[in-house]
Structure formats: C-alpha cells, structure tokens
Write an enzyme that holds these catalytic residues in place. Sequence first.
Site, short mmCIF file in Angstrom:
data_model
loop_
_atom_site.label_atom_id
_atom_site.label_comp_id
_atom_site.label_asym_id
_atom_site.label_seq_id
_atom_site.Cartn_x
_atom_site.Cartn_y
_atom_site.Cartn_z
N LEU A 3 0.66 -0.98 -0.41
CA LEU A 3 -0.12 -0.18 -0.44
C LEU A 3 0.89 1.46 -0.16
CD1 LEU A 3 -3.15 1.10 0.35
CD2 LEU A 3 -2.16 0.64 1.90
N ARG A 62 3.41 -9.03 0.07
CA ARG A 62 3.65 -9.59 1.21
C ARG A 62 3.69 -8.86 2.96
NH1 ARG A 62 9.42 -12.22 -0.62
NH2 ARG A 62 8.91 -13.49 -2.40
N GLY A 63 3.85 -7.66 3.16
CA GLY A 63 3.09 -6.39 3.36
C GLY A 63 2.09 -6.13 3.47
N CYS A 64 1.64 -5.23 4.64
CA CYS A 64 0.20 -4.91 4.18
C CYS A 64 0.74 -3.46 4.37
CB CYS A 64 -0.69 -4.94 5.46
SG CYS A 64 -0.06 -4.85 7.07
N VAL A 65 1.97 -2.54 4.56
CA VAL A 65 2.42 -1.17 4.61
C VAL A 65 3.88 -1.52 3.61
CG1 VAL A 65 3.34 0.65 5.66
CG2 VAL A 65 1.17 -0.96 6.37
#
Length: 104
Positions: A65, A101-104
Amino acid sequence: MPTTTIEGHHIQVDAEGFMTDPMEWSEDLAKALAAQIGIELTDEHWKAIKFVRQDFADQGETATLRRMSVVGEIPTKQLFALFPQKPAKKLAYVAGLPKPRGCV
C-alpha cells in the site's frame, strides 16, 4: 496447484484465490475478478491496476500500500475508496498478481 474457472478463463490460483501466473491475466478477466468482489472498474481503478502490474514487472513482487501511494502517486484515501477495506489485497487480486507480502 489449484485452478479455477472464472467466466470461461481457466487460471492457476493459490490457496487464497490469488493468481499465481500473471501472464494468464487479461483486462476482461480483471473485470470478472472485480465483479466477484463487488467492484465496477473505472478509469481510476485502471490507473491503479496498470501501476501495480508494471511495478510487479519491474520489481518482481506485488507493491505494498505504501509503495502504491508513494511511487504510484495514488493517495491512500483514494486506494481505500477504490478498493474498500483491504486495498492492497483487492488491487492485487483484480490485477492478477500474488498477494502482497506486507500490508504497508
């Protein structure tokens, strides 16, 4: 690897339903995927989709994101408006890319 059929398109997916081969993606398939999660694609959606697909081709992984916002220059609020609740995951799903892989 599991496969599924969406509107006549046979695609390979992971256990969560994300496409595993971005080459199987098409704009028609994106429309069908978006419809499955209650989204009707607009020009703003396509701008985001084109960014994440190009970024994936360049970087080899699905943008987070933060990357969509900073590098793609798509404000976080707009991403939430276009792809409610979980914009990075929903955008990756519609764009035919692996889950980020990551939300941020």
